[in-house]
Design a protein around this motif. Sequence first.
Motif, PDB file in Angstrom:
ATOM      1  N   ASN A 125       0.771  -1.369   0.122  1.00  0.00           N
ATOM      2  CA  ASN A 125      -0.011   0.141  -0.226  1.00  0.00           C
ATOM      3  C   ASN A 125       1.056   1.130   0.058  1.00  0.00           C
ATOM      4  O   ASN A 125       0.312   2.423   0.021  1.00  0.00           O
ATOM      5  CB  ASN A 125      -1.032   0.149   1.291  1.00  0.00           C
ATOM      6  CG  ASN A 125      -0.502  -0.361   2.588  1.00  0.00           C
ATOM      7  OD1 ASN A 125       0.604  -0.257   2.538  1.00  0.00           O
ATOM      8  ND2 ASN A 125      -1.202  -0.553   3.499  1.00  0.00           N
ATOM      9  N   GLU A 126       1.995   1.139  -0.069  1.00  0.00           N
ATOM     10  CA  GLU A 126       3.150   2.220  -0.313  1.00  0.00           C
ATOM     11  C   GLU A 126       3.167   2.663  -1.546  1.00  0.00           C
ATOM     12  O   GLU A 126       3.837   3.647  -2.029  1.00  0.00           O
ATOM     13  CB  GLU A 126       4.456   1.955   0.390  1.00  0.00           C
ATOM     14  CG  GLU A 126       4.532   1.855   1.753  1.00  0.00           C
ATOM     15  CD  GLU A 126       4.418   0.148   2.165  1.00  0.00           C
ATOM     16  OE1 GLU A 126       3.925  -0.507   1.294  1.00  0.00           O
ATOM     17  OE2 GLU A 126       4.469  -0.204   3.275  1.00  0.00           O
ATOM     18  N   CYS A 127       2.518   1.871  -2.491  1.00  0.00           N
ATOM     19  CA  CYS A 127       2.607   2.135  -4.019  1.00  0.00           C
ATOM     20  C   CYS A 127       1.409   3.028  -4.392  1.00  0.00           C
ATOM     21  O   CYS A 127       0.433   2.988  -3.817  1.00  0.00           O
ATOM     22  CB  CYS A 127       2.414   0.764  -4.933  1.00  0.00           C
ATOM     23  SG  CYS A 127       2.962   1.022  -6.379  1.00  0.00           S
ATOM     24  N   LYS A 128       1.796   3.910  -5.293  1.00  0.00           N
ATOM     25  CA  LYS A 128       0.734   5.011  -5.711  1.00  0.00           C
ATOM     26  C   LYS A 128      -0.165   4.345  -6.530  1.00  0.00           C
ATOM     27  O   LYS A 128      -1.391   4.816  -6.901  1.00  0.00           O
ATOM     28  CB  LYS A 128       1.541   5.951  -6.533  1.00  0.00           C
ATOM     29  CG  LYS A 128       2.003   5.802  -7.922  1.00  0.00           C
ATOM     30  CD  LYS A 128       2.586   7.154  -8.463  1.00  0.00           C
ATOM     31  CE  LYS A 128       2.944   7.152  -9.864  1.00  0.00           C
ATOM     32  NZ  LYS A 128       3.420   8.460 -10.316  1.00  0.00           N
ATOM     33  N   TYR A 129       0.065   3.094  -6.954  1.00  0.00           N
ATOM     34  CA  TYR A 129      -0.969   2.405  -8.125  1.00  0.00           C
ATOM     35  C   TYR A 129      -1.882   1.388  -7.008  1.00  0.00           C
ATOM     36  O   TYR A 129      -2.778   0.813  -7.530  1.00  0.00           O
ATOM     37  CB  TYR A 129      -0.336   1.626  -9.014  1.00  0.00           C
ATOM     38  CG  TYR A 129       0.411   2.451 -10.004  1.00  0.00           C
ATOM     39  CD1 TYR A 129      -0.253   3.491 -10.464  1.00  0.00           C
ATOM     40  CD2 TYR A 129       1.789   2.403 -10.021  1.00  0.00           C
ATOM     41  CE1 TYR A 129       0.670   4.290 -11.443  1.00  0.00           C
ATOM     42  CE2 TYR A 129       2.630   3.354 -10.892  1.00  0.00           C
ATOM     43  CZ  TYR A 129       1.882   3.914 -11.628  1.00  0.00           C
ATOM     44  OH  TYR A 129       2.717   4.904 -12.425  1.00  0.00           O
ATOM     45  N   HIS A 130      -1.546   1.360  -5.612  1.00  0.00           N
ATOM     46  CA  HIS A 130      -2.407   0.416  -4.660  1.00  0.00           C
ATOM     47  C   HIS A 130      -3.734   1.030  -4.906  1.00  0.00           C
ATOM     48  O   HIS A 130      -4.233   2.152  -4.473  1.00  0.00           O
ATOM     49  CB  HIS A 130      -1.783   0.270  -3.583  1.00  0.00           C
ATOM     50  CG  HIS A 130      -2.294  -0.814  -2.835  1.00  0.00           C
ATOM     51  ND1 HIS A 130      -3.324  -0.747  -1.849  1.00  0.00           N
ATOM     52  CD2 HIS A 130      -1.802  -2.237  -2.782  1.00  0.00           C
ATOM     53  CE1 HIS A 130      -3.456  -1.833  -1.210  1.00  0.00           C
ATOM     54  NE2 HIS A 130      -2.669  -2.612  -2.036  1.00  0.00           N
TER      55      HIS A 130
ATOM     56  N   LYS B 139      -5.799   1.040  -2.308  1.00  0.00           N
ATOM     57  CA  LYS B 139      -5.738   1.397  -0.990  1.00  0.00           C
ATOM     58  C   LYS B 139      -7.006   0.865   0.059  1.00  0.00           C
ATOM     59  O   LYS B 139      -6.485   0.163   0.848  1.00  0.00           O
ATOM     60  CB  LYS B 139      -6.023   2.957  -0.716  1.00  0.00           C
ATOM     61  CG  LYS B 139      -5.143   3.939  -1.716  1.00  0.00           C
ATOM     62  CD  LYS B 139      -3.671   3.609  -1.376  1.00  0.00           C
ATOM     63  CE  LYS B 139      -2.631   4.582  -2.266  1.00  0.00           C
ATOM     64  NZ  LYS B 139      -1.518   3.858  -2.172  1.00  0.00           N
TER      65      LYS B 139
ATOM     66  N   GLU C 256       4.580   6.299  -3.298  1.00  0.00           N
ATOM     67  CA  GLU C 256       3.540   7.135  -2.977  1.00  0.00           C
ATOM     68  C   GLU C 256       4.266   8.352  -2.620  1.00  0.00           C
ATOM     69  O   GLU C 256       4.815   8.309  -1.639  1.00  0.00           O
ATOM     70  CB  GLU C 256       2.198   6.724  -1.983  1.00  0.00           C
ATOM     71  CG  GLU C 256       1.389   8.019  -1.928  1.00  0.00           C
ATOM     72  CD  GLU C 256      -0.084   7.311  -2.385  1.00  0.00           C
ATOM     73  OE1 GLU C 256      -0.507   7.812  -3.428  1.00  0.00           O
ATOM     74  OE2 GLU C 256      -0.484   6.375  -2.089  1.00  0.00           O
ATOM     75  N   LYS C 257       3.853   9.709  -3.215  1.00  0.00           N
ATOM     76  CA  LYS C 257       4.593  10.868  -2.789  1.00  0.00           C
ATOM     77  C   LYS C 257       3.789  11.692  -1.711  1.00  0.00           C
ATOM     78  O   LYS C 257       2.475  11.569  -1.693  1.00  0.00           O
ATOM     79  CB  LYS C 257       5.143  11.715  -3.744  1.00  0.00           C
ATOM     80  CG  LYS C 257       5.860  11.003  -4.763  1.00  0.00           C
ATOM     81  CD  LYS C 257       6.901  11.764  -5.503  1.00  0.00           C
ATOM     82  CE  LYS C 257       8.088  11.056  -5.949  1.00  0.00           C
ATOM     83  NZ  LYS C 257       8.415  11.230  -7.524  1.00  0.00           N
TER      84      LYS C 257
END
Length: 53
Positions: free
Chosen positions: A12-17, A19, A52-53
């Motif tokens: 879930n740290e990925c921007k494409y997850h 959430k 994810e930023k």
Amino acid sequence: MKSNKNIGCTVNECKYHAKNESFCSLDHINVVKHMDKAKTPEATDCGSFEVEK
Ligand code: SF4
């Protein structure tokens, strides 16, 4: 965010997850390996990950 039920993912740290669900939101991901010959799960990874930023 839409989720792709064909690509389960817990990163879930990925921007494409997705959430709220344990899925990726992309239509397609690229799985990569880190060694010449992959012999363990740890030798493979999602090459589409972006933090994810
Ligand atoms: S791009 Fe890879 S790491 Fe990111 S949510 Fe999708 S499957 Fe997971």
